[in-house]
Design a protein around this motif. Structure first.
Motif, PDB file in Angstrom:
ATOM      1  N   PRO A   6      33.635   7.427  44.769  1.00  0.00           N
ATOM      2  CA  PRO A   6      34.220   6.096  44.553  1.00  0.00           C
ATOM      3  C   PRO A   6      35.700   6.018  44.910  1.00  0.00           C
ATOM      4  CG  PRO A   6      32.796   6.696  42.720  1.00  0.00           C
ATOM      5  CD  PRO A   6      32.929   7.913  43.579  1.00  0.00           C
ATOM      6  N   THR A   7      36.384   7.176  44.943  1.00  0.00           N
ATOM      7  CA  THR A   7      37.810   7.177  45.277  1.00  0.00           C
ATOM      8  C   THR A   7      38.059   7.304  46.780  1.00  0.00           C
ATOM      9  OG1 THR A   7      37.924   9.578  44.939  1.00  0.00           O
ATOM     10  CG2 THR A   7      38.414   8.160  43.047  1.00  0.00           C
ATOM     11  N   GLY A   8      36.978   7.383  47.578  1.00  0.00           N
ATOM     12  CA  GLY A   8      37.143   7.419  49.024  1.00  0.00           C
ATOM     13  C   GLY A   8      37.243   8.801  49.631  1.00  0.00           C
ATOM     14  N   THR A   9      37.003   9.865  48.850  1.00  0.00           N
ATOM     15  CA  THR A   9      37.042  11.221  49.391  1.00  0.00           C
ATOM     16  C   THR A   9      35.627  11.677  49.743  1.00  0.00           C
ATOM     17  OG1 THR A   9      36.844  12.231  47.194  1.00  0.00           O
ATOM     18  CG2 THR A   9      39.068  11.793  48.011  1.00  0.00           C
ATOM     19  N   THR A  10      35.521  12.566  50.721  1.00  0.00           N
ATOM     20  CA  THR A  10      34.228  13.103  51.116  1.00  0.00           C
ATOM     21  C   THR A  10      34.445  14.451  51.788  1.00  0.00           C
ATOM     22  OG1 THR A  10      32.187  12.654  52.368  1.00  0.00           O
ATOM     23  CG2 THR A  10      34.246  12.008  53.398  1.00  0.00           C
ATOM     24  N   SER A  11      33.409  15.252  51.828  1.00  0.00           N
ATOM     25  CA  SER A  11      33.485  16.548  52.508  1.00  0.00           C
ATOM     26  C   SER A  11      32.123  16.865  53.102  1.00  0.00           C
ATOM     27  CB  SER A  11      33.906  17.655  51.536  1.00  0.00           C
ATOM     28  OG  SER A  11      32.894  17.884  50.568  1.00  0.00           O
ATOM     29  N   THR A  12      32.123  17.638  54.153  1.00  0.00           N
ATOM     30  CA  THR A  12      30.871  17.977  54.824  1.00  0.00           C
ATOM     31  C   THR A  12      31.031  19.270  55.600  1.00  0.00           C
ATOM     32  OG1 THR A  12      29.191  17.174  56.385  1.00  0.00           O
ATOM     33  CG2 THR A  12      31.470  16.643  56.891  1.00  0.00           C
ATOM     34  N   THR A  13      29.928  19.939  55.838  1.00  0.00           N
ATOM     35  CA  THR A  13      29.921  21.092  56.735  1.00  0.00           C
ATOM     36  C   THR A  13      29.676  20.596  58.156  1.00  0.00           C
ATOM     37  OG1 THR A  13      27.564  21.394  56.327  1.00  0.00           O
ATOM     38  CG2 THR A  13      29.077  22.661  54.948  1.00  0.00           C
ATOM     39  N   VAL A  14      29.829  21.481  59.116  1.00  0.00           N
ATOM     40  CA  VAL A  14      29.593  21.124  60.513  1.00  0.00           C
ATOM     41  C   VAL A  14      28.126  21.383  60.834  1.00  0.00           C
ATOM     42  CG1 VAL A  14      30.208  21.584  62.907  1.00  0.00           C
ATOM     43  CG2 VAL A  14      31.950  21.726  61.132  1.00  0.00           C
ATOM     44  N   PRO A  15      27.353  20.346  61.152  1.00  0.00           N
ATOM     45  CA  PRO A  15      25.932  20.544  61.462  1.00  0.00           C
ATOM     46  C   PRO A  15      25.743  21.466  62.672  1.00  0.00           C
ATOM     47  CG  PRO A  15      26.412  18.219  61.110  1.00  0.00           C
ATOM     48  CD  PRO A  15      27.729  18.929  61.203  1.00  0.00           C
ATOM     49  N   LEU A  16      24.595  22.138  62.690  1.00  0.00           N
ATOM     50  CA  LEU A  16      24.261  23.025  63.787  1.00  0.00           C
ATOM     51  C   LEU A  16      24.252  22.237  65.098  1.00  0.00           C
ATOM     52  CD1 LEU A  16      23.333  25.987  64.305  1.00  0.00           C
ATOM     53  CD2 LEU A  16      20.988  25.147  64.229  1.00  0.00           C
ATOM     54  N   GLY A  17      24.923  22.776  66.117  1.00  0.00           N
ATOM     55  CA  GLY A  17      24.936  22.130  67.420  1.00  0.00           C
ATOM     56  C   GLY A  17      26.096  21.180  67.631  1.00  0.00           C
ATOM     57  N   LEU A  18      26.929  20.971  66.593  1.00  0.00           N
ATOM     58  CA  LEU A  18      28.106  20.121  66.727  1.00  0.00           C
ATOM     59  C   LEU A  18      29.362  20.939  66.490  1.00  0.00           C
ATOM     60  CD1 LEU A  18      27.075  16.839  64.846  1.00  0.00           C
ATOM     61  CD2 LEU A  18      26.960  17.323  67.297  1.00  0.00           C
ATOM     62  N   SER A  19      30.499  20.407  66.897  1.00  0.00           N
ATOM     63  CA  SER A  19      31.780  21.062  66.680  1.00  0.00           C
ATOM     64  C   SER A  19      32.565  20.316  65.612  1.00  0.00           C
ATOM     65  CB  SER A  19      32.585  21.082  67.988  1.00  0.00           C
ATOM     66  OG  SER A  19      32.933  19.762  68.383  1.00  0.00           O
ATOM     67  N   GLU A  20      33.639  20.938  65.148  1.00  0.00           N
ATOM     68  CA  GLU A  20      34.498  20.270  64.174  1.00  0.00           C
ATOM     69  C   GLU A  20      35.092  18.994  64.769  1.00  0.00           C
ATOM     70  OE1 GLU A  20      37.482  22.733  62.499  1.00  0.00           O
ATOM     71  OE2 GLU A  20      36.070  24.122  61.562  1.00  0.00           O
ATOM     72  N   ASP A  21      35.410  19.023  66.057  1.00  0.00           N
ATOM     73  CA  ASP A  21      35.968  17.830  66.698  1.00  0.00           C
ATOM     74  C   ASP A  21      34.972  16.669  66.670  1.00  0.00           C
ATOM     75  OD1 ASP A  21      38.351  19.083  67.238  1.00  0.00           O
ATOM     76  OD2 ASP A  21      37.784  19.703  69.269  1.00  0.00           O
ATOM     77  N   ASP A  22      33.670  16.991  66.818  1.00  0.00           N
ATOM     78  CA  ASP A  22      32.654  15.940  66.743  1.00  0.00           C
ATOM     79  C   ASP A  22      32.666  15.280  65.367  1.00  0.00           C
ATOM     80  OD1 ASP A  22      31.656  16.301  69.348  1.00  0.00           O
ATOM     81  OD2 ASP A  22      30.356  17.938  68.694  1.00  0.00           O
TER      82      ASP A  22
END
Length: 306
Positions: free
Chosen positions: A51-67
Motif C-alpha cells: 500500500p505504500t508503493g514499494t515492491t521487490s522481485t527477482t529476475v525471471p529466467l531468460g530476462l536481465s536486470e535491465d529488462d
C-alpha cells in the motif's frame, strides 16, 4: 530379485521423472517467447506492491536486470537497490496517489478506451473476444481492469500475441470460452458475422429441417462449446496420470531386469491402461457431443461462403 531392490528401482524411476519435470520446466521457460516472460515479470512486480508503493522481485529466467528495470520504469517505479543474499531481489518504489487525489489527466484514460472497445467487440466461434491492448491509454490495476470488463458483461481470459500486436482476451459472463490449446472446437466465422449474410436465415432453416439443429442458435452453440470444454478437461485428468505412470514403468524396466521387475512393470502397465481407457472414452464422448452442432455449422458456412 528382492522386493526392496525393486522398490528402490521404482523410487529411482520416480526421482528420474521429477528430474525430467524440473529440466523440462526450465527448458520450457527458456523457450517461452520473451513477451510472455516480460508480461510475467510485470505481474510479479505489480503483484507484490505494498500500500505504500514499494515492491521487490527477482529476475525471471531468460530476462536481465535491465529488462525488469525497464518494466518498472514504465510503471513509474524508481529503482532503490538490492536486498537478500542467496536470493537477490530488485527493490522499487513509486508515489502512491490517494483515491480522492487522482490526477484529472489520468482519471479514466485507460478505462475509457477499454470500455469503448468492449461495447462493440464480438466473440469468435470459440467464445473469445479480442481487444487490441493499445486501446488502454494509461495503466490500469487488475481490479480496475476486471471491474471495467464486468461493467460491460465480460470476464478477462488472458492475453494473446499475434506478430507485434498484443490482444486482450475476454469471454461473456454467461458463456464458455474454448482453451487455445488442445483439440479444436470449430474453425470459422462467428455467428454475428454469419447472421449478416442475406441468405443466413433461409439456409439455417434448411439445415434445421435436415439435421434438427439450428446453426444460428447461440444457445445450441453454447451447449456444444460447454460440452467440449467439460469433456476435454475430463480426458486431460485421466491422460496426465497415464503418461506419468508410463514413464515410471519405462524407467523401471530400463534400470533393472528380472522376473519381479517385469511383474511390477506389467502391474503399472495395467494401471496405465486403466487410466487411458477413461481418457479415450471422454475424448470420444466429446467428439460425439459436438458432432451435431459441428455438422450443422459447417453446412451453414459451406452454403453461405462457398
Amino acid at each position: 530379485m528382492p522386493v526392496y531392490v525393486v522398490v528402490m528401482y521404482v523410487l529411482l524411476g520416480l526421482a528420474g521423472l521429477v528430474m525430467i519435470a524440473v529440466v523440462g520446466s526450465a527448458v520450457a521457460e527458456w523457450m517461452k517467447p520473451k513477451h510472455k516472460r516480460l508480461a510475467e515479470a510485470r505481474r510479479r512486480l505489480l503483484g507484490t506492491e505494498t500500500p505504500t508503493g514499494t515492491t521487490s522481485t527477482t529476475v525471471p529466467l531468460g530476462l536481465s536486470e535491465d529488462d525488469v528495470k525497464s518494466i518498472a520504469e514504465s510503471e513509474r517505479f524508481q529503482w532503490v537497490g538490492y536486498s537478500g543474499r542467496n536470493d537477490r531481489r530488485l527493490n522499487f518504489r513509486r508515489a502512491v496517489v490517494a483515491a480522492d487525489e487522482t490526477p484529472i489527466d489520468d482519471a479514466g484514460a485507460g478505462e475509457a478506451g477499454l470500455l469503448a472497445a468492449l461495447r462493440v467487440v464480438q466473440p469468435d466461434i470459440n467464445g473469445v473476444a479480442r481487444v487490441d491492448a493499445d486501446v488502454i491509454a494509461e495503466r490500469m490495476t487488475q481490479d480496475e481492469y476486471r471491474t471495467a470488463a464486468a461493467s460491460e458483461g465480460w470476464v478477462p481470459a488472458g492475453r494473446e500475441q499475434q506478430g507485434d500486436t498484443t490482444y486482450l482476451l475476454f469471454r461473456r459472463f454467461d458463456s464458455t470460452a474454448v482453451p487455445r490449446t488442445g483439440p479444436e472446437f470449430l474453425n470459422g466465422p462467428p455467428l454475428a458475422e454469419l447472421r449478416k449474410h442475406p441468405r443466413a436465415k433461409e439456409v439455417a432453416a434448411a439445415v434445421l429441417a435436415e439435421t434438427g439443429v439450428d446453426p444460428l442458435s447461440a444457445r445450441e452453440l453454447e451447449a456444444a462449446r460447454a460440452a467440449h470444454v467439460r469433456l476435454r478437461a475430463r480426458a486431460l485428468r485421466w491422460t496426465a496420470p497415464a503418461v506419468l505412470l508410463g514413464f515410471a514403468a519405462l524407467i523401471t524396466v530400463l534400470l533393472a531386469f528380472g522376473t519381479v521387475t517385469v511383474l511390477v512393470a506389467a502391474a503399472v502397465a495395467i494401471v496405465v491402461t486403466g487410466c487411458a481407457i477413461p481418457a479415450v472414452r471422454a475424448n470420444r464422448a466429446r467428439i460425439r457431443a459436438i458432432a451435431p452442432y459441428r455438422h450443422a455449422y459447417e453446412r451453414l458456412v459451406s452454403e453461405l461462403l462457398s
